[in-house]
Design a protein around this motif. Structure first.
Motif, PDB file in Angstrom:
ATOM      1  N   ALA A  44      48.571  41.828  34.803  1.00  0.00           N
ATOM      2  CA  ALA A  44      47.553  41.035  35.477  1.00  0.00           C
ATOM      3  C   ALA A  44      47.735  41.238  36.966  1.00  0.00           C
ATOM      4  CB  ALA A  44      47.689  39.555  35.119  1.00  0.00           C
ATOM      5  N   SER A  45      46.637  41.403  37.679  1.00  0.00           N
ATOM      6  CA  SER A  45      46.727  41.629  39.119  1.00  0.00           C
ATOM      7  C   SER A  45      45.536  41.005  39.814  1.00  0.00           C
ATOM      8  CB  SER A  45      46.799  43.129  39.428  1.00  0.00           C
ATOM      9  OG  SER A  45      45.674  43.808  38.914  1.00  0.00           O
ATOM     10  N   SER A  46      45.736  40.702  41.063  1.00  0.00           N
ATOM     11  CA  SER A  46      44.646  40.163  41.891  1.00  0.00           C
ATOM     12  C   SER A  46      44.674  40.866  43.241  1.00  0.00           C
ATOM     13  CB  SER A  46      44.791  38.654  42.073  1.00  0.00           C
ATOM     14  OG  SER A  46      45.986  38.353  42.770  1.00  0.00           O
ATOM     15  N   TYR A  47      43.466  41.057  43.808  1.00  0.00           N
ATOM     16  CA  TYR A  47      43.326  41.763  45.079  1.00  0.00           C
ATOM     17  C   TYR A  47      42.418  40.958  46.006  1.00  0.00           C
ATOM     18  CZ  TYR A  47      45.181  45.823  42.592  1.00  0.00           C
ATOM     19  OH  TYR A  47      45.970  46.673  41.861  1.00  0.00           O
ATOM     20  N   TYR A  48      42.868  40.798  47.234  1.00  0.00           N
ATOM     21  CA  TYR A  48      42.022  40.207  48.265  1.00  0.00           C
ATOM     22  C   TYR A  48      41.800  41.273  49.331  1.00  0.00           C
ATOM     23  CZ  TYR A  48      40.341  37.299  52.087  1.00  0.00           C
ATOM     24  OH  TYR A  48      39.588  36.777  53.099  1.00  0.00           O
TER      25      TYR A  48
ATOM     26  N   GLU B 210      32.415  44.896  55.897  1.00  0.00           N
ATOM     27  CA  GLU B 210      31.980  44.492  54.557  1.00  0.00           C
ATOM     28  C   GLU B 210      32.407  43.088  54.174  1.00  0.00           C
ATOM     29  OE1 GLU B 210      33.223  47.444  51.782  1.00  0.00           O
ATOM     30  OE2 GLU B 210      32.312  49.107  52.887  1.00  0.00           O
ATOM     31  N   GLY B 211      33.103  42.377  55.069  1.00  0.00           N
ATOM     32  CA  GLY B 211      33.537  41.030  54.761  1.00  0.00           C
ATOM     33  C   GLY B 211      34.760  41.019  53.856  1.00  0.00           C
ATOM     34  N   SER B 212      34.873  39.999  53.034  1.00  0.00           N
ATOM     35  CA  SER B 212      36.045  39.839  52.175  1.00  0.00           C
ATOM     36  C   SER B 212      35.623  39.721  50.715  1.00  0.00           C
ATOM     37  CB  SER B 212      36.866  38.618  52.581  1.00  0.00           C
ATOM     38  OG  SER B 212      36.083  37.434  52.501  1.00  0.00           O
ATOM     39  N   GLU B 213      36.567  40.042  49.833  1.00  0.00           N
ATOM     40  CA  GLU B 213      36.288  40.009  48.396  1.00  0.00           C
ATOM     41  C   GLU B 213      37.584  39.734  47.647  1.00  0.00           C
ATOM     42  OE1 GLU B 213      34.213  42.845  44.959  1.00  0.00           O
ATOM     43  OE2 GLU B 213      35.112  43.733  46.757  1.00  0.00           O
ATOM     44  N   LEU B 214      37.489  38.874  46.648  1.00  0.00           N
ATOM     45  CA  LEU B 214      38.631  38.566  45.790  1.00  0.00           C
ATOM     46  C   LEU B 214      38.316  39.056  44.383  1.00  0.00           C
ATOM     47  CD1 LEU B 214      41.386  37.137  45.363  1.00  0.00           C
ATOM     48  CD2 LEU B 214      40.091  35.046  44.841  1.00  0.00           C
ATOM     49  N   THR B 215      39.201  39.878  43.828  1.00  0.00           N
ATOM     50  CA  THR B 215      38.986  40.416  42.479  1.00  0.00           C
ATOM     51  C   THR B 215      40.238  40.204  41.635  1.00  0.00           C
ATOM     52  OG1 THR B 215      39.718  42.628  43.150  1.00  0.00           O
ATOM     53  CG2 THR B 215      37.360  42.172  43.269  1.00  0.00           C
ATOM     54  N   PHE B 216      40.015  40.118  40.316  1.00  0.00           N
ATOM     55  CA  PHE B 216      41.106  39.987  39.358  1.00  0.00           C
ATOM     56  C   PHE B 216      40.992  41.106  38.327  1.00  0.00           C
ATOM     57  CE2 PHE B 216      40.297  35.772  41.018  1.00  0.00           C
ATOM     58  CZ  PHE B 216      41.579  35.300  41.313  1.00  0.00           C
ATOM     59  N   LYS B 217      42.129  41.600  37.897  1.00  0.00           N
ATOM     60  CA  LYS B 217      42.139  42.651  36.892  1.00  0.00           C
ATOM     61  C   LYS B 217      43.189  42.334  35.834  1.00  0.00           C
ATOM     62  CE  LYS B 217      40.630  46.524  39.798  1.00  0.00           C
ATOM     63  NZ  LYS B 217      40.948  47.908  40.259  1.00  0.00           N
ATOM     64  N   GLY B 218      42.941  42.827  34.664  1.00  0.00           N
ATOM     65  CA  GLY B 218      43.913  42.690  33.589  1.00  0.00           C
ATOM     66  C   GLY B 218      43.768  43.856  32.641  1.00  0.00           C
ATOM     67  N   GLY B 219      44.856  44.246  32.029  1.00  0.00           N
ATOM     68  CA  GLY B 219      44.791  45.384  31.116  1.00  0.00           C
ATOM     69  C   GLY B 219      46.058  45.490  30.296  1.00  0.00           C
TER      70      GLY B 219
ATOM     71  N   SER C 193      41.018  47.807  57.533  1.00  0.00           N
ATOM     72  CA  SER C 193      40.812  47.072  56.291  1.00  0.00           C
ATOM     73  C   SER C 193      42.139  46.492  55.823  1.00  0.00           C
ATOM     74  CB  SER C 193      40.239  47.989  55.209  1.00  0.00           C
ATOM     75  OG  SER C 193      38.979  48.502  55.584  1.00  0.00           O
ATOM     76  N   HIS C 194      42.077  45.312  55.214  1.00  0.00           N
ATOM     77  CA  HIS C 194      43.278  44.621  54.761  1.00  0.00           C
ATOM     78  C   HIS C 194      43.195  44.382  53.255  1.00  0.00           C
ATOM     79  CE1 HIS C 194      44.264  43.554  58.993  1.00  0.00           C
ATOM     80  NE2 HIS C 194      42.930  43.483  59.099  1.00  0.00           N
ATOM     81  N   THR C 195      44.326  44.555  52.581  1.00  0.00           N
ATOM     82  CA  THR C 195      44.423  44.267  51.152  1.00  0.00           C
ATOM     83  C   THR C 195      45.718  43.518  50.879  1.00  0.00           C
ATOM     84  OG1 THR C 195      43.187  46.269  50.535  1.00  0.00           O
ATOM     85  CG2 THR C 195      44.503  45.219  48.829  1.00  0.00           C
ATOM     86  N   PHE C 196      45.605  42.407  50.183  1.00  0.00           N
ATOM     87  CA  PHE C 196      46.773  41.674  49.712  1.00  0.00           C
ATOM     88  C   PHE C 196      46.672  41.607  48.196  1.00  0.00           C
ATOM     89  CE2 PHE C 196      48.991  37.822  48.387  1.00  0.00           C
ATOM     90  CZ  PHE C 196      50.228  38.012  48.989  1.00  0.00           C
ATOM     91  N   SER C 197      47.694  42.057  47.511  1.00  0.00           N
ATOM     92  CA  SER C 197      47.620  42.107  46.051  1.00  0.00           C
ATOM     93  C   SER C 197      48.927  41.641  45.421  1.00  0.00           C
ATOM     94  CB  SER C 197      47.298  43.526  45.567  1.00  0.00           C
ATOM     95  OG  SER C 197      48.305  44.442  45.937  1.00  0.00           O
TER      96      SER C 197
END
Length: 810
Positions: free
Chosen positions: A246-250, A256-265, A787-791
Motif C-alpha cells: 500500500a502506498s500514498s503519494y502527495y 499543476e497544483g497538488s494531488e493526493l493519490t493512493f495505490k495498492g497491489g 515539483s515535490h513528491t512525498f510518499s
C-alpha cells in the motif's frame, strides 16, 4: 572454405566439452557433510545448540586474493558447520581474529558490504559449476545476496528472504544463517549433492579467503567449488509468498497544483516445484524507484537508462541472454506519434505507458535445462490533439494495448558450457507494428577452462507496412587462463536487423573484427597486489560501401599497490577517418569524422581510510584545428563513523569545436552541421546514515547543467565534407539543466517486509538562450519548475505456510 573453418572450430570445442571433460571428481574436491537438525535452532549468533557441536567442521581456508593459494594462518582461521531440515539450510561460522578490536563493521543498507569484514556462502543446488546463489553477512549484521553466473558475473538486483545474526567475541566474530529452500534452486531427488564454497574477507588488510581453493590461473570460479553432501529425503514446504503493498503519494508543483493519490497491489511468488518459480505483479507501483540521470542528448541515438524497477531486475539472468532484452521498453514513452497539421498540437505527451500486469516463470530441470518465460501487458494510451485555431480537440492513440513476451531455453553441460535459444515478441492491438526476434547463443569452454569459443546468431522480423528481416551474428575465441591471454572475433549486422521494440540497438549495416592481448600477474610482487596490461584493436566497416565506420587501437594498464591504492592509465588512437552514417539523420548521407588520439588516467585511494579520493581525467584530441574533449571527475568520500558517510562527485567536461547535426532544410535539401562549444557540469552528492543494519536514511542529490553554443554552420556535402554556410541564422543553441533530490528512510521491519518514506523534488529546464551565469540558471531551474513528491510505501511479506499456522491458531 570459411564455413568449413568455423565448423571445424565448433566441432573441436564441442568434442572437447562432451567427450574429453577431465574435471575434478567429487572425491578430489573438498567435501562437507550436512547434518540433519533434531532441535530448534535460534538464529542469534551464539551456536550454543547441541546440534552445532555434533556437526562436521569445514576449515583450512585458502587465500583468494591478493596472494592466491596459501593456507590461512591459524590465528585467522575460519570454521564452518552446516545443518539442515525440511525447510532450510543452517550455516554456523566462527571467524577467528587475533585482533578482534580491529574488525571493521560499517553499517550499510542491503546489498552493500561497505567497509566491513564479511562472510559468504555460495550454493549451487545443481552442482553444474555455472550458477551460485551467494549470501553475504557483514560483521555489523548487514546482508547482501546475489545471483552469480559464469557468463554474467554477480547480479545484486536478485533478493532472497533469509535470516542472519552476527556477534563479536574476544576471539573474532560468529555468524549464524538460516537460508530457506525457497531461496535456492535444486533438483527433485532423495539425495542431494550441491556445490558449495565459503568466503571470508578481512577488510582491514583487504585479504580474501575461500574454503575450496580458487586458482586464479583459471578463468572459472563456481566450477572450483567444494561439494556439500548429506542432505537426504527433504520435503520442502509449498513455496507460495504474497507481498501486498500500500502506498500514498502527495504531488505538488506551481503549474499543476497538488494531488493526493493512493495505490495498492500485490506481488506473488509461487514455487511451481523445487526448481521453477512464478513471479507476478498485479497493479504494479514503481513510484519510488531511483530517478534517471537524464543528460542533454545531441547525438542521433536515444539515451539508454538503467533498469531500476525491482520486478525487471530480480532474477533476470536467463532473460539477458543474447542481449535482446532492454526492459525499459516496457512501460516507456509511447512509440507512435499522430500526424498533425500545421494548426494542431499535443499539449501533454505522456512520458510512460501504464503497466497493467507482468509475470515471469524461471527455473532449471534435473538435466540442466533452464526455462524462462516473461510476459507483460501495457494499456492503450491516447493523447488529446488540439486545434490551435478553433480549439477543437480529438483523441489519438499513441500506444495501443501491447503484449511483451520473452521465452528462453538454456541448456548447460559439462559444468562450463551452454547453448541458449531466446525469442522476444511484441504484439500490438490493431494495425500497429509487431516485432519478433529469435536468437541462438553458445558459450563453450575446453575441459580445463583454458579456451573459450562464444557467439550468437539473432534473426529479427518486423511487421509494419511491410515485413523486414535482419541478422545479427558474432563469433569470438580466446585464451582464458594463465598470465598471457588473448582474444579475437568478429560481428556482422545486416541493415534491416531491428530489435528496438523490446531490445536496444544503435547501429546496423556493418561488419567488424577485433583482437586483444593481455598480461597480468597472478601473485603479488614487492610493488603491486595486482597488475594488468592490455592491448586492444577494433575495426568496423559499412556493409555496402566498406568504408570505415569505427576504428580503435588502445593500450590500458590497471594496477593496485601493496597499500591497496588503484592507479590506471591508457592511450587510444583512431588513425583512420570514420564515415558516420547516423549523425546526418538522413538516409544515404554520411559525415566524415577526423582521426583522433586520447589518453586517460584514473586514481583511487584505499576506501578503508576515513577519507578516500577517486580521480579520473581524460583528454581527447582531434586532427582538426582547436578541437578537443576534456573530462574530469573528482569524487572525495568521507566516512565519519560506522553509521554516517558522505560522497561528493564533481564532474566538469568540455567539448571545444564539436561537430554535429543541427537542422535540415527541406526547401533546399540541405543538412546543416554546426560547430559548437559544449560545457557541462554534473554535481552529485550521496549520503547515508544507518541506525542499524535494518534502518537507513539515504540522501541523493544531482544537479546537471549543459550548454551547447553554436559558433559556425556548414552544409554537409555529398562527399561527407563540410562547406561553411554564412546565411544560416536560426537559434539552435541548447541550455539544459536538471535537478533531482531524493531523501528516504527505509526500515526492513521483518524478513522481506519493508516500510519506506520518501521525499523527492525535481525540476528540468530547456531553453535556446545561452546564459553562462551559474547562479541565474540555477535560480531559474528551481524557481519555476520544481515539483515535490512525498510518499509512504509499505510492503509486507507473507509466507503461505506461516499464514496457515496463523489461521489454525485463530
Amino acid at each position: 572454405m570459411y564455413n568449413n573453418f568455423i565448423f571445424c572450430i565448433l566441432l573441436f570445442f564441442i568434442s572437447q566439452s562432451l567427450f574429453s571433460q577431465e574435471r575434478k571428481t567429487l572425491e578430489e574436491k573438498k567435501n562437507l557433510i550436512a547434518e540433519r537438525r533434531d532441535e530448534n535452532i535460534v538464529i542469534d549468533g551464539n551456536l550454543d545448540e547441541l546440534n552445532w557441536s555434533k556437526a562436521t567442521i569445514a576449515d583450512e581456508f585458502y587465500t583468494f586474493e591478493p596472494d592466491n593459494g596459501n593456507i590461512a594462518q591459524n590465528d585467522l582461521r575460519t570454521e564452518v558447520k552446516v545443518l539442515y531440515d525440511n525447510n532450510a539450510l543452517y550455516i554456523g561460522a566462527i571467524l577467528y581474529d587475533n585482533e578482534p578490536s580491529k574488525i571493521l563493521k560499517e553499517f550499510t543498507e542491503r546489498d552493500k558490504t561497505g567497509i566491513a569484514d564479511s562472510f559468504g556462502v555460495f550454493i549451487n543446488g545443481y552442482n553444474d559449476g555455472q550458477q551460485d546463489f551467494q549470501f553475504y553477512v557483514t560483521a555489523s549484521n548487514g546482508q547482501a545476496d546475489c545471483n552469480f553466473t559464469s557468463q554474467d558475473g554477480e547480479d545484486y538486483s536478485w533478493d532472497a528472504i533469509w535470516e542472519s545474526k552476527t556477534k563479536i567475541t574476544d576471539k573474532g566474530w560468529v555468524v549464524e544463517i538460516r537460508i530457506p529452500y525457497a531461496a535456492l534452486r535444486f533438483p527433485k531427488a532423495d539425495v542431494q549433492t550441491w556445490g558449495i564454497n565459503f568466503f571470508r574477507e578481512i577488510r582491514r588488510n583487504r585479504q580474501k579467503y575461500t574454503w575450496s581453493h580458487i586458482d586464479n590461473n583459471i578463468n572459472s570460479f563456481s566450477q572450483q567449488a567444494g561439494i556439500l553432501k548429506g542432505i537426504k529425503n527433504i520435503s520442502p514446504p509449498t513455496r507460495l509468498f504474497l507481498i501486498p503493498y500500500a502506498s500514498s503519494y502527495y504531488n505538488s508543483n506551481k503549474k499543476e497544483g497538488s494531488e493526493l493519490t493512493f495505490k495498492g497491489g500485490l506481488d506473488i511468488k509461487y514455487g511451481i516445484n523445487d526448481a521453477f518459480t512464478l513471479d507476478a505483479i498485479l497493479i504494479p507501483d514503481f513510484g519510488q524507484t531511483k530517478f534517471d540521470n537524464v543528460e542533454l542528448n545531441l547525438g542521433p541515438f536515444e539515451q539508454q537508462f538503467n533498469e531500476n524497477r525491482p520486478f525487471f531486475t530480480e532474477g533476470t539472468d536467463l532473460f539477458s541472454k543474447g542481449d535482446l532484452l532492454y526492459t525499459r521498453r516496457i512501460g516507456a514513452s509511447p512509440k507512435f506519434r499522430p500526424e498533425l497539421t500545421d494548426d494542431e498540437t499535443i499539449d501533454n505527451f505522456p512520458s510512460t505507458t501504464n503497466l497493467l500486469n507482468a509475470l515471469k516463470v524461471s527455473g532449471r530441470n534435473n538435466d540442466g535445462l533452464g526455462i524462462g518465460f516473461l510476459n507483460a501487458i501495457t494499456e492503450k494510451t491516447d493523447v488529446t490533439v488540439r486545434n490551435t485555431i478553433n480549439g477543437n480537440t480529438k483523441q489519438e492513440t499513441v500506444s495501443p494495448l501491447t503484449n511483451y513476451n520473452v521465452t528462453v531455453l538454456d541448456q548447460r553441460f559439462n559444468k562450463n558450457s551452454s547453448v541458449t535459444f531466446i525469442n522476444t515478441n511484441v504484439t500490438r492491438d490493431g494495425k500497429y507494428r509487431d516485432a519478433n526476434v529469435s536468437g541462438i547463443i553458445f558459450d563453450l569452454n575446453t575441459k580445463k577452462n583454458t579456451f573459450n569459443l562464444s557467439g550468437k546468431a539473432n534473426l529479427s522480423n518486423t511487421f509494419d507496412t511491410k515485413n523486414k528481416n535482419g541478422l545479427e551474428s558474432s563469433l569470438s575465441i580466446g585464451e582464458t587462463s594463465g598470465k598471457f591471454r588473448f582474444g579475437l572475433g568478429g560481428e556482422y549486422v545486416s541493415k534491416d536487423f531491428d530489435k528496438n521494440d523490446l531490445g536496444i540497438i544503435f547501429q546496423t549495416n556493418y561488419y567488424s573484427y577485433f583482437s586483444n592481448a593481455s598480461y597480468r600477474i597472478l601473485s603479488p610482487t614487492k610493488i603491486f597486489n595486482s597488475f594488468n596490461i592490455g592491448i586492444y584493436s577494433y575495426m568496423e566497416h559499412n556493409n555496402v560501401t566498406s568504408e570505415i565506420q569505427q576504428n580503435n587501437f588502445s593500450i590500458d594498464i590497471n594496477t593496485t599497490s601493496k597499500d591497496n591504492h588503484y592507479v590506471g592509465f591508457g592511450y587510444r588512437i583512431k588513425p583512420f577517418e570514420r564515415y558516420d552514417y547516423y549523425e546526418p539523420r538522413k538516409e544515404g548521407k554520411f559525415l566524415i569524422i577526423p582521426t583522433l588520439q586520447s589518453y586517460w588516467l584514473g586514481l583511487s585511494s584505499n576506501y578503508n581510510y576515513k577519507f578516500a579520493l577517486d580521480l579520473n581525467f581524460s583528454n581527447l584530441f582531434y586532427n582538426q584545428e582547436d578541437r578537443y574533449d576534456l573530462d574530469i571527475s573528482i569524487r572525495p568520500r568521507y566516512r565519519f563513523n560506522d553509521r554516517f558517510s558522505l560522497i561528493y562527485e564533481f564532474n566538469p567536461s568540455s567539448q571545444k569545436n564539436n561537430i554535429g547535426y543541427i537542422d535540415y532544410l527541406s526547401t533546399t535539401n540541405e543538412t546543416i552541421i554546426a560547430q559548437r562549444d559544449r560545457n557541462t557540469l554534473d554535481n552529485n552528492l550521496t549520503s547515508k546514515f544507518s541506525i542499524n543494519s535494518r534502518m537507513n536514511f539515504n540522501l541523493s542529490i544531482r544537479h546537471y547543467w549543459s550548454i551547447a553554443e553554436n559558433n559556425k554552420f556548414f552544409t554537409l556535402q555529398e562527399n561527407g565534407r563540410l562547406l561553411e554556410k554564412t546565411d544560416y541564422t536560426a537559434n539552435k543553441n541548447s541550455n539544459f539543466s536538471t535537478w533531482n533530490l531524493d531523501f528516504s528512510y527505509s526500515w526492513w521491519f521483518a524478513p522481506g517486509s519493508q516500510a519506506t518514506v520518501l521525499y523527492r523534488n525535481n525540476a528540468a529546464n530547456f531553453t535556446s538562450d545561452i546564459d553562462n551565469d551559474f547562479s541565474n540558471n540555477f535560480d531559474t531551474l528551481l524557481n519555476d519548475n520544481l515539483s515535490h513528491t512525498f510518499s509512504v510505501s509499505i510492503r509486507y511479506f507473507i509466507d503461505y505456510n506461516q499464514a496457515k499456522s496463523w489461521f489454525k491458531k485463530a
